[in-house]
Design an enzyme around this catalytic site. Structure first.
Site, PDB file in Angstrom:
ATOM      1  CG  ASP A   1       0.390   2.879  -6.660  1.00  0.00           C
ATOM      2  OD1 ASP A   1       0.609   3.705  -5.740  1.00  0.00           O
ATOM      3  OD2 ASP A   1      -0.708   2.827  -7.260  1.00  0.00           O
TER       4      ASP A   1
ATOM      5  CD  GLU B   1      -3.076  -0.347   0.048  1.00  0.00           C
ATOM      6  OE1 GLU B   1      -3.092  -0.010  -1.161  1.00  0.00           O
ATOM      7  OE2 GLU B   1      -3.686  -1.331   0.488  1.00  0.00           O
TER       8      GLU B   1
ATOM      9  N   GLY C   1     -13.420   3.009  -1.747  1.00  0.00           N
ATOM     10  CA  GLY C   1     -12.028   2.558  -1.809  1.00  0.00           C
ATOM     11  C   GLY C   1     -11.854   1.237  -2.549  1.00  0.00           C
ATOM     12  CG  LEU C   2     -14.145  -1.757  -2.493  1.00  0.00           C
ATOM     13  CD1 LEU C   2     -15.422  -2.592  -2.359  1.00  0.00           C
ATOM     14  CD2 LEU C   2     -12.954  -2.564  -1.987  1.00  0.00           C
ATOM     15  CB  SER C   3     -10.532   0.720  -7.773  1.00  0.00           C
ATOM     16  OG  SER C   3      -9.439   1.007  -6.978  1.00  0.00           O
TER      17      SER C   3
ATOM     18  CB  SER D   1     -12.721   6.159 -10.284  1.00  0.00           C
ATOM     19  OG  SER D   1     -11.737   5.796  -9.360  1.00  0.00           O
TER      20      SER D   1
ATOM     21  CG  ASP E   1      -6.508   1.871  -7.649  1.00  0.00           C
ATOM     22  OD1 ASP E   1      -5.875   1.044  -6.958  1.00  0.00           O
ATOM     23  OD2 ASP E   1      -6.842   2.996  -7.227  1.00  0.00           O
TER      24      ASP E   1
HETATM   25  C1  GLA Z   1      -5.306   4.578  -4.216  1.00  0.00           C
HETATM   26  C2  GLA Z   1      -4.570   4.931  -5.493  1.00  0.00           C
HETATM   27  C3  GLA Z   1      -3.538   3.848  -5.837  1.00  0.00           C
HETATM   28  C4  GLA Z   1      -2.627   3.547  -4.656  1.00  0.00           C
HETATM   29  C5  GLA Z   1      -3.451   3.317  -3.383  1.00  0.00           C
HETATM   30  C6  GLA Z   1      -2.589   3.182  -2.153  1.00  0.00           C
HETATM   31  O1  GLA Z   1      -6.074   3.438  -4.410  1.00  0.00           O
HETATM   32  O2  GLA Z   1      -5.467   5.070  -6.561  1.00  0.00           O
HETATM   33  O3  GLA Z   1      -2.785   4.243  -6.972  1.00  0.00           O
HETATM   34  O4  GLA Z   1      -1.691   4.566  -4.467  1.00  0.00           O
HETATM   35  O5  GLA Z   1      -4.376   4.360  -3.152  1.00  0.00           O
HETATM   36  O6  GLA Z   1      -1.819   2.026  -2.210  1.00  0.00           O
END
Ligand code: GLA
Length: 397
Positions: free
Chosen positions: A39, A36, A126-128, A130, A184
């Site tokens: 990236d 975490e 927080g599950l992306s 987007s 993500d």
């Molecule tokens: C968000 C960002 C990712 C990453 C995480 C943390 O999800 O979109 O690129 O940096 O936070 O690991």
């Protein structure tokens, strides 16, 4: 929001636009097992794509208009590929606009399409969702550029999975204005059923690693608002960059854990804490892969626990709700490890739990978490799933 199968989605399209759709494109959300805030420091990450998608049922148009009805918002947004602007009335459409803008600037020739959009990736959790919307949009443009029949006409917009992720990240960075890393979009693009994906965020090399048999990934949405997420995220990024600068390296990827520990005293205290998290977290990803390859689920769980403690104490991006979930889970039978996942400051935590104890853990969290936080959690087991693709091949309409 109830779930929707392809048939329902197709009839929604027909109801909305008066004709039948030609394709159904989809891309999943994600949870990160470990790695975490590594990236954007060029480090390693180990996410899985989850069995929740953003889906676009659509059809090519003969002009350069993109018209999308979003079922989750009961809104329609429309724009021309010749004039792409931000839309403050339909925020969700900026992911679609951003992808179109970035693809065109990269030299791709796009065709317009009509589509209905539906997502069962929880929004702003927080599950992306987007990244899933962005990758589904790339698939939709690919399908639209193929005309009506992908069986016989090769798509003219064939984008390699890595390139697609890079372009989607660019859309998020430059058009939507969120300074995220590549994790993500990459996992939404290239995830694989029953596998985690190790991504080297410097070289963009990646490796599929089978998920352990007998263990469930339980996702717990804290349902707490993620108010500080944007500003704190950018602040952490700046602190990492400052650390790398002071250490005289291009990024925190360029120092080993041992060398960092020897040199940490050269850094101001806060910067040293942030960098210590990143450097050791990236190493934990490599250790997690060794654990997975040896089917040592206990070792993987222990690394997940260390990851959370480091995010809480050194990187300081956890929250009392995330800590509560982790604390509840860790005391329960069959739990190998638990940690926050994603950027932090709210959102979701995950627990890795033996299959036979997963239902009891879900009940325990549903029972105990509201007592500690006065909030109601959302709890679901997830399965590592395939990245972006088509739900069904396009049919002749
Ligand atoms: C968000 C960002 C990712 C990453 C995480 C943390 O999800 O979109 O690129 O940096 O936070 O690991």
């Amino acid at each position: 929001m109830p779930n929707m199968d392809i048939t329902q989605l197709k009839s929604q399209f027909t109801a909305q636009f008066g004709y039948a759709p030609g394709f159904v494109a989809r891309a999943p959300g994600r949870v990160n097992l470990i790695g975490e805030h590594t990236d954007y420091n060029n480090g390693f990450v180990l996410p899985i794509a989850i069995d929740r998608d953003v889906t676009l049922a659509g059809a090519l148009r003969t002009d350069r208009t993109v018209r999308v009805y979003a079922i989750n918002f009961d809104q329609t947004a429309e724009f021309s590929l010749d004039h792409i602007e931000h839309d403050t009335q339909h925020d969700w459409s900026n992911y679609i606009r951003g992808v179109a803008d970035v693809l065109q600037k990269a030299g791709y020739t796009l065709g317009g399409f009509d589509a209905v959009l539906f997502g069962d990736v929880p929004i702003a959790s927080g599950l992306s969702s987007s990244a899933a919307t962005e990758m589904a949009t790339i698939m939709a443009f690919t399908a639209a550029s193929a005309g009506d029949d992908l069986h016989t006409v090769p798509p003219t917009l064939l984008i390699d999975g890595v390139r697609g992720a890079q372009l989607a990240q660019k859309a998020e960075n430059q058009f939507v204005g969120v300074n995220c890393g590549i994790m993500d979009q990459f996992i939404s693009s290239l995830g694989r059923r029953h596998h985690a994906l190790m991504i080297d965020c410097r070289s963009l090399d990646y490796k599929l690693v089978p998920m352990p048999a007998g263990a469930t990934v339980l996702v717990v949405d804290t349902t707490a608002p993620r108010t500080l997420a944007g500003s704190a995220y950018n602040q952490r990024r700046a602190e990492c960059e400052e650390g790398a600068r002071l250490l005289g390296i291009a990024s925190l990827r360029d120092i080993t854990s041992a060398d960092f520990d020897r040199r940490a005293h050269e850094l101001p205290a806060i910067i040293a804490k942030r960098c210590a998290h990143v450097v050791h977290e990236s190493q934990r990803v490599l250790d997690a892969i060794t654990a997975l390859q040896g089917n040592d689920i206990a070792a993987l769980g222990a690394l997940m626990n260390q990851s959370h403690d480091s995010l809480r104490d050194l990187y300081e991006v956890s929250s009392k709700e995330l800590d509560a979930v982790v604390d509840i889970a860790r005391g329960e039978p069959g739990v190998y490890g638990a940690r926050m996942t994603g950027a932090g400051f709210g959102g979701c935590a995950i627990a890795l739990v033996a299959d036979e104890h997963a239902a009891a853990l879900a009940r325990k969290v549903a029972d105990e978490y509201p007592r500690r936080t006065s909030r109601t959690p959302k709890v679901y087991a997830c399965i590592a799933s395939d990245g972006a693709g088509w739900k069904s091949l396009p049919t002749m309409s």
